[in-house]
Motif scaffolding. Structure first.
Motif, PDB file in Angstrom:
ATOM      1  N   ALA A 249       0.821  -1.210   0.000  1.00  0.00           N
ATOM      2  CA  ALA A 249       0.000   0.000   0.000  1.00  0.00           C
ATOM      3  C   ALA A 249       0.855   1.260   0.000  1.00  0.00           C
ATOM      4  O   ALA A 249       0.531   2.234  -0.681  1.00  0.00           O
ATOM      5  CB  ALA A 249      -0.943   0.000   1.202  1.00  0.00           C
ATOM      6  N   TYR A 250       1.935   1.252   0.762  1.00  0.00           N
ATOM      7  CA  TYR A 250       2.798   2.425   0.845  1.00  0.00           C
ATOM      8  C   TYR A 250       3.833   2.398  -0.271  1.00  0.00           C
ATOM      9  O   TYR A 250       4.174   1.339  -0.813  1.00  0.00           O
ATOM     10  CB  TYR A 250       3.483   2.476   2.213  1.00  0.00           C
ATOM     11  CG  TYR A 250       2.521   2.726   3.352  1.00  0.00           C
ATOM     12  CD1 TYR A 250       2.156   4.013   3.703  1.00  0.00           C
ATOM     13  CD2 TYR A 250       1.972   1.672   4.064  1.00  0.00           C
ATOM     14  CE1 TYR A 250       1.277   4.258   4.748  1.00  0.00           C
ATOM     15  CE2 TYR A 250       1.082   1.903   5.116  1.00  0.00           C
ATOM     16  CZ  TYR A 250       0.733   3.196   5.448  1.00  0.00           C
ATOM     17  OH  TYR A 250      -0.147   3.426   6.469  1.00  0.00           O
ATOM     18  N   GLY A 251       4.332   3.565  -0.608  1.00  0.00           N
ATOM     19  CA  GLY A 251       5.252   3.683  -1.721  1.00  0.00           C
ATOM     20  C   GLY A 251       6.700   3.460  -1.323  1.00  0.00           C
ATOM     21  O   GLY A 251       7.060   3.425  -0.142  1.00  0.00           O
ATOM     22  N   ARG A 252       7.517   3.305  -2.338  1.00  0.00           N
ATOM     23  CA  ARG A 252       8.964   3.166  -2.167  1.00  0.00           C
ATOM     24  C   ARG A 252       9.636   4.413  -2.727  1.00  0.00           C
ATOM     25  O   ARG A 252       9.195   4.981  -3.723  1.00  0.00           O
ATOM     26  CB  ARG A 252       9.484   1.918  -2.883  1.00  0.00           C
ATOM     27  CG  ARG A 252       8.985   0.626  -2.249  1.00  0.00           C
ATOM     28  CD  ARG A 252       9.462  -0.594  -3.018  1.00  0.00           C
ATOM     29  NE  ARG A 252       9.077  -1.826  -2.331  1.00  0.00           N
ATOM     30  CZ  ARG A 252       9.858  -2.469  -1.479  1.00  0.00           C
ATOM     31  NH1 ARG A 252      11.072  -2.006  -1.229  1.00  0.00           N
ATOM     32  NH2 ARG A 252       9.447  -3.575  -0.893  1.00  0.00           N
ATOM     33  N   SER A 253      10.729   4.803  -2.090  1.00  0.00           N
ATOM     34  CA  SER A 253      11.379   6.064  -2.420  1.00  0.00           C
ATOM     35  C   SER A 253      12.743   5.812  -3.048  1.00  0.00           C
ATOM     36  O   SER A 253      13.322   4.732  -2.901  1.00  0.00           O
ATOM     37  CB  SER A 253      11.555   6.912  -1.154  1.00  0.00           C
ATOM     38  OG  SER A 253      12.494   6.307  -0.282  1.00  0.00           O
ATOM     39  N   PRO A 254      13.309   6.809  -3.745  1.00  0.00           N
ATOM     40  CA  PRO A 254      14.680   6.668  -4.237  1.00  0.00           C
ATOM     41  C   PRO A 254      15.699   6.561  -3.111  1.00  0.00           C
ATOM     42  O   PRO A 254      16.760   5.969  -3.292  1.00  0.00           O
ATOM     43  CB  PRO A 254      14.888   7.936  -5.077  1.00  0.00           C
ATOM     44  CG  PRO A 254      13.839   8.888  -4.627  1.00  0.00           C
ATOM     45  CD  PRO A 254      12.673   8.055  -4.195  1.00  0.00           C
ATOM     46  N   VAL A 255      15.395   7.114  -1.935  1.00  0.00           N
ATOM     47  CA  VAL A 255      16.311   6.967  -0.802  1.00  0.00           C
ATOM     48  C   VAL A 255      16.393   5.512  -0.363  1.00  0.00           C
ATOM     49  O   VAL A 255      17.475   5.034   0.025  1.00  0.00           O
ATOM     50  CB  VAL A 255      15.868   7.877   0.362  1.00  0.00           C
ATOM     51  CG1 VAL A 255      16.669   7.581   1.621  1.00  0.00           C
ATOM     52  CG2 VAL A 255      16.036   9.345  -0.023  1.00  0.00           C
ATOM     53  N   MET A 256      15.286   4.784  -0.426  1.00  0.00           N
ATOM     54  CA  MET A 256      15.312   3.365  -0.070  1.00  0.00           C
ATOM     55  C   MET A 256      16.251   2.592  -0.997  1.00  0.00           C
ATOM     56  O   MET A 256      16.977   1.700  -0.551  1.00  0.00           O
ATOM     57  CB  MET A 256      13.907   2.779  -0.140  1.00  0.00           C
ATOM     58  CG  MET A 256      12.952   3.322   0.895  1.00  0.00           C
ATOM     59  SD  MET A 256      11.313   2.580   0.740  1.00  0.00           S
ATOM     60  CE  MET A 256      10.396   3.532   1.948  1.00  0.00           C
ATOM     61  N   LYS A 257      16.235   2.932  -2.263  1.00  0.00           N
ATOM     62  CA  LYS A 257      17.111   2.250  -3.218  1.00  0.00           C
ATOM     63  C   LYS A 257      18.574   2.561  -2.950  1.00  0.00           C
ATOM     64  O   LYS A 257      19.449   1.689  -3.099  1.00  0.00           O
ATOM     65  CB  LYS A 257      16.727   2.664  -4.646  1.00  0.00           C
ATOM     66  CG  LYS A 257      17.581   2.034  -5.719  1.00  0.00           C
ATOM     67  CD  LYS A 257      17.075   2.411  -7.109  1.00  0.00           C
ATOM     68  CE  LYS A 257      17.155   3.890  -7.353  1.00  0.00           C
ATOM     69  NZ  LYS A 257      16.784   4.261  -8.739  1.00  0.00           N
ATOM     70  N   ALA A 258      18.860   3.768  -2.538  1.00  0.00           N
ATOM     71  CA  ALA A 258      20.246   4.180  -2.309  1.00  0.00           C
ATOM     72  C   ALA A 258      20.673   4.040  -0.856  1.00  0.00           C
ATOM     73  O   ALA A 258      21.798   4.428  -0.521  1.00  0.00           O
ATOM     74  CB  ALA A 258      20.435   5.635  -2.744  1.00  0.00           C
ATOM     75  N   LEU A 259      19.817   3.490   0.010  1.00  0.00           N
ATOM     76  CA  LEU A 259      20.133   3.436   1.436  1.00  0.00           C
ATOM     77  C   LEU A 259      21.418   2.677   1.742  1.00  0.00           C
ATOM     78  O   LEU A 259      22.203   3.132   2.595  1.00  0.00           O
ATOM     79  CB  LEU A 259      18.953   2.840   2.207  1.00  0.00           C
ATOM     80  CG  LEU A 259      19.017   2.948   3.734  1.00  0.00           C
ATOM     81  CD1 LEU A 259      19.138   4.401   4.172  1.00  0.00           C
ATOM     82  CD2 LEU A 259      17.776   2.306   4.358  1.00  0.00           C
ATOM     83  N   PRO A 260      21.717   1.523   1.121  1.00  0.00           N
ATOM     84  CA  PRO A 260      23.011   0.879   1.416  1.00  0.00           C
ATOM     85  C   PRO A 260      24.206   1.764   1.096  1.00  0.00           C
ATOM     86  O   PRO A 260      25.164   1.837   1.893  1.00  0.00           O
ATOM     87  CB  PRO A 260      22.974  -0.380   0.531  1.00  0.00           C
ATOM     88  CG  PRO A 260      21.529  -0.664   0.326  1.00  0.00           C
ATOM     89  CD  PRO A 260      20.876   0.674   0.244  1.00  0.00           C
ATOM     90  N   ASP A 261      24.181   2.447  -0.047  1.00  0.00           N
ATOM     91  CA  ASP A 261      25.284   3.346  -0.384  1.00  0.00           C
ATOM     92  C   ASP A 261      25.339   4.536   0.569  1.00  0.00           C
ATOM     93  O   ASP A 261      26.428   5.006   0.923  1.00  0.00           O
ATOM     94  CB  ASP A 261      25.133   3.841  -1.824  1.00  0.00           C
ATOM     95  CG  ASP A 261      25.383   2.740  -2.843  1.00  0.00           C
ATOM     96  OD1 ASP A 261      26.126   1.803  -2.526  1.00  0.00           O
ATOM     97  OD2 ASP A 261      24.816   2.817  -3.947  1.00  0.00           O
ATOM     98  N   ILE A 262      24.179   5.028   0.993  1.00  0.00           N
ATOM     99  CA  ILE A 262      24.152   6.166   1.909  1.00  0.00           C
ATOM    100  C   ILE A 262      24.772   5.785   3.250  1.00  0.00           C
ATOM    101  O   ILE A 262      25.591   6.533   3.818  1.00  0.00           O
ATOM    102  CB  ILE A 262      22.708   6.664   2.091  1.00  0.00           C
ATOM    103  CG1 ILE A 262      22.162   7.224   0.768  1.00  0.00           C
ATOM    104  CG2 ILE A 262      22.633   7.726   3.176  1.00  0.00           C
ATOM    105  CD1 ILE A 262      20.694   7.583   0.816  1.00  0.00           C
ATOM    106  N   LYS A 263      24.403   4.629   3.772  1.00  0.00           N
ATOM    107  CA  LYS A 263      24.953   4.194   5.059  1.00  0.00           C
ATOM    108  C   LYS A 263      26.448   3.903   4.953  1.00  0.00           C
ATOM    109  O   LYS A 263      27.222   4.210   5.871  1.00  0.00           O
ATOM    110  CB  LYS A 263      24.197   2.961   5.546  1.00  0.00           C
ATOM    111  CG  LYS A 263      22.729   3.250   5.833  1.00  0.00           C
ATOM    112  CD  LYS A 263      21.928   1.980   6.055  1.00  0.00           C
ATOM    113  CE  LYS A 263      22.259   1.358   7.382  1.00  0.00           C
ATOM    114  NZ  LYS A 263      21.360   0.195   7.680  1.00  0.00           N
TER     115      LYS A 263
END
Length: 561
Positions: free
Chosen positions: A275-289
Motif C-alpha cells: 500500500a505504501y510507496g517506495r522512495s529513491p532513498v530506499m534504493k540508495a540506502l546501502p550506499d548512503i549508510k
C-alpha cells in the motif's frame, strides 16, 4: 447511545487499528531513511505508539551530507518541473464529444476558469506545503497533503497543510489509490475547541484550559470512501484518549461528507501487494549508510593524523593521565626516561577517497540529482537538449504517470469542487469528454515537444514527395493541433472555418515552404518551455490578433448573460 449509533464508530476504530498494525512494518525503514537523508527533529515515527522501541536519533552521528543535499535538490526539482509556483501547470480544454464549433466557443471560457483556479493556488500556501510533501516523497516514498477550504474573506479559497507520515495511516482502495486516510494528531485545548466547537470536554479538562494550563487532546480524523461505489467520502472525527475515557463517551466529535477527499495521498512508486510507496532513498540506502561510515572513518583517521597515538613509560614521574596533546604544551620528563614516543600508524586511508567518490556518485544518480539539476554548460547543442529531455522522460515516466493520477488530478478536482460550491465558476466536471484536463508543467511539455517535433518532421518529409502527397496535409488543422498539444491559449488560434469556407490544404504551398525552415529551428525552440507554440500560428497561416481579457469573473459573466 443506541447500538446503531455505536456500530459505525466502533467499525472505524477497528479499521484504524488494522491500518496502524499494517504500517508498523514500514516504520523502521522510514526511520532509517529520514535519519540518513532527512534528519528529523523528533526521535522516531513510533515515538507515541511504542515509546523506547525506536533506535536513537542519528543526526548527531551523521557525517556525510550527500543524501540530504540530493533530497533537497530532488524536492526542489519536482516543485519546479511538476507544479511550478506562479506558473500555469495545468489547463482545461474542450473534450472530444464536442463539435469543432462548440470547442471554439467554450475554449475562452475554460481558459478563464483555469485562470481563476490558478489564481487561488497562487494566493494560497500551496507552494510551501507541497514542497514539504515532496521532501516526504523523496525520503519515504509516500506523502499526504491536506486540502481544505479557507474561511470566507481569506486571500484564497484554498488552504493546505503537509501531513507528516508520523500522523497518517493509509489504506489502498479497490481503485488502487490511497483513498482511506486516518490522521491522529494532538490538539491543544484552544485548538480543539476552535476546530470542534460542538464537542464537549470533561470538566477537569475545561478547568485546566481556562486556567491556561497545557492540555493536549488526541484526535483521530478518518476519511473513508462511501460504500457500494457511491460517489463521495465520509468524514468522522473521534477522540483517542484510550481506556475508560473512550468507553465512557464513544461518540464522534464531528461527522460530515465530502464530494472530494480533502486528504490527497500519493506515492513515488510501489511494488505489487504493497500500500505504501517506495522512495529513491530506499534504493540508495546501502550506499548512503556506507558513505556515512566511510566519512566517519576518514574523520577518525584525520584526528589520529593530527594528534597522533603516543606511548609513555609510567616511571612514577610522568603521569599520562595529566598530559594534554595541544600545540605549545610542554611535557616534563625525567632525565634519562623515554618520555612520550609516537606510535607508527599501520597505514594511510587514501583509498577511502576513491571509494567515497564512487558512493557519492551512485547516491546522486539514484536520487536523480544529476539528471534534474540545472544545465551547467550554457552552450549546449540542440541535440544535447533533446537527449537530456528524453532521458528525464524515460527515468521519470512511471513516477510522473503515478503523480498525475494520485496528486495532480485530485488537486484539480478538489479545487474545482470548492470553487463550484462557492459559485465562483460554472458547474463543470472534468470527465475527459466534455471538459478535458491538460498538464502544462515543464515535465509534461517534454512529451508534447516530442510529439510536435514528429508532426513537423512528417510535414517536412511529406513536402518532398510531391504535390499529391502534400495534398493530404491540412495546414490549418495542423496548426490547431500544435496549439492544443503545446497548450497555446485558445484566443490566439483562429477558429475553424465554417461550411463553405476555404478547402483544407488551400494554404498548403505556404505550409510546405514553412515546414522546411521550421524543422531546423525546432530544436532551439525546445530549450525554452512553451516557445514551440510559436510554430502553431506559422503552420496555420497567419496568427489572429489577440483577444482582450474579459472583465469580471466567470460567475459574473454567466450572471450577466
Amino acid at each position: 447511545m443506541s447500538d446503531a449509533r455505536h456500530d459505525p464508530i466502533a467499525a472505524v476504530r477497528r479499521r484504524f487499528e488494522r491500518a496502524r498494525a499494517a504500517r508498523g512494518a514500514w516504520e523502521t525503514l522510514w526511520q532509517e531513511c529520514y535519519e540518513f537523508a532527512l534528519p528529523p527533529a523528533q526521535p522516531s515515527l513510533r515515538m507515541r505508539d511504542a515509546p523506547g522501541s525506536a533506535p536513537p536519533l542519528l543526526s548527531s552521528r551523521l557525517f556525510d551530507g550527500t543524501a540530504p543535499d540530493a533530497v533537497d535538490q530532488l524536492a526542489a526539482s519536482l516543485l519546479a518541473r511538476l507544479t511550478p509556483p506562479w506558473s500555469r501547470w495545468f489547463g482545461l480544454a474542450a473534450g472530444r464529444d464536442l463539435a469543432p464549433d462548440e470547442q471554439q466557443k467554450v475554449g475562452p471560457e475554460l481558459e478563464a476558469i483555469a485562470e481563476t483556479l490558478q489564481s487561488h493556488f497562487d494566493r494560497s500556501n500551496f507552494a510551501v506545503e507541497i514542497h514539504q510533501c515532496y521532501l516526504d516523497l523523496a525520503a519515504a516514498g509516500t506523502a499526504c497533503l491536506l486540502f481544505e477550504e479557507a474561511p470566507l474573506g481569506a486571500d484564497s479559497a484554498f488552504r493546505f497543510a503537509a501531513v507528516p507520515l508520523a500522523e497518517a495511516w493509509l489504506e489502498e482502495g479497490a481503485r488502487g489509490r490511497l483513498d482511506t486516510v486516518f490522521r491522529r494528531t494532538a490538539l491543544r485545548g484552544e485548538e480543539f475547541r476552535t476546530r470542534f466547537p460542538k464537542a464537549a470536554l470533561d470538566a477537569d479538562a475545561m478547568r485546566r484550559i481556562e486556567a491556561g494550563e497545557e492540555v493536549n487532546v488526541d484526535v483521530i480524523e478518518a476519511v473513508l470512501p462511501e460504500p457500494d461505489d457511491r460517489e463521495g467520502f465520509r468524514y468522522v472525527a473521534l477522540r483517542d484518549g484510550g481506556g475508560a475515557e473512550i468507553a465512557a463517551d464513544d461518540g464522534p466529535l464531528a461527522e460530515g461528507r465530502f464530494q472530494r477527499s480533502p486528504f490527497i495521498a500519493f506515492r513515488w512508486l510501489k511494488a505489487p501487494g504493497e500500500a505504501y510507496g517506495r522512495s529513491p532513498v530506499m534504493k540508495a540506502l546501502p550506499d548512503i549508510k556506507t558513505a556515512n561510515k566511510v566519512v566517519e572513518l576518514v574523520l577518525k583517521n584525520a584526528s589520529i593524523a593530527v594528534t597522533g597515538i603516543w606511548q609513555a613509560e609510567d616511571d612514577g614521574v610522568l603521569n599520562p593521565a595529566n598530559i594534554k596533546l595541544v600545540p605549545g604544551s610542554i611535557i616534563p620528563k625525567a632525565v634519562g626516561s623515554a618520555g612520550l614516543t609516537p606510535l607508527e600508524a599501520p597505514g594511510k586511508f587514501d583509498v577511502s577517497q576513491l571509494v567515497l567518490e564512487d558512493l557519492r556518485a551512485r547516491i546522486r544518480h539514484a536520487l536523480m540529482a544529476d539528471a534534474l539539476a540545472q544545465i551547467d554548460a550554457p552552450r549546449m547543442t540542440a541535440t544535447e537538449v533533446l537527449e537530456r529531455s528524453a532521458e528525464m522522460s524515460r527515468i521519470l515516466g512511471a513516477t510522473y504517470g503515478r503523480l498525475q493520477s494520485e496528486l495532480l488530478t485530485p488537486l484539480i478536482q478538489r479545487g474545482l469542487a470548492i470553487l463550484r460550491r462557492r459559485r465562483e465558476i460554472p458547474d463543470i466536471v472534468v470527465d475527459g469528454r466534455i471538459v478535458a484536463l491538460q498538464y502544462r508543467s515543464p515535465l509534461a511539455q517534454d512529451q508534447a515537444k516530442e510529439d510536435a517535433r514528429n508532426v513537423v518532421s512528417w510535414i517536412e518529409m511529406t513536402s518532398r514527395l510531391g504535390p499529391e502527397a502534400g495534398a493530404v496535409v491540412d495546414g490549418a488543422a495542423a496548426g490547431r493541433w500544435l496549439a492544443r498539444t503545446l497548450g497555446v491559449p485558445a484566443e490566439l488560434v483562429k477558429p475553424a472555418p465554417q461550411a463553405g469556407g476555404a478547402a483544407p490544404g488551400a494554404d498548403l504551398a505556404g505550409l510546405l515552404g514553412n515546414a522546411a525552415s521550421a524543422l531546423p529551428e525546432l530544436a532551439d525552440l525546445l530549450k525554452s518551455p512553451g516557445a514551440l507554440g510559436a510554430l502553431a500560428p506559422a503552420l496555420a497561416g497567419s496568427a489572429a490578433p489577440p483577444v482582450g481579457n474579459k472583465t469580471g469573473s466567470t460567475a459574473e459573466a454567466a450572471d450577466v448573460a
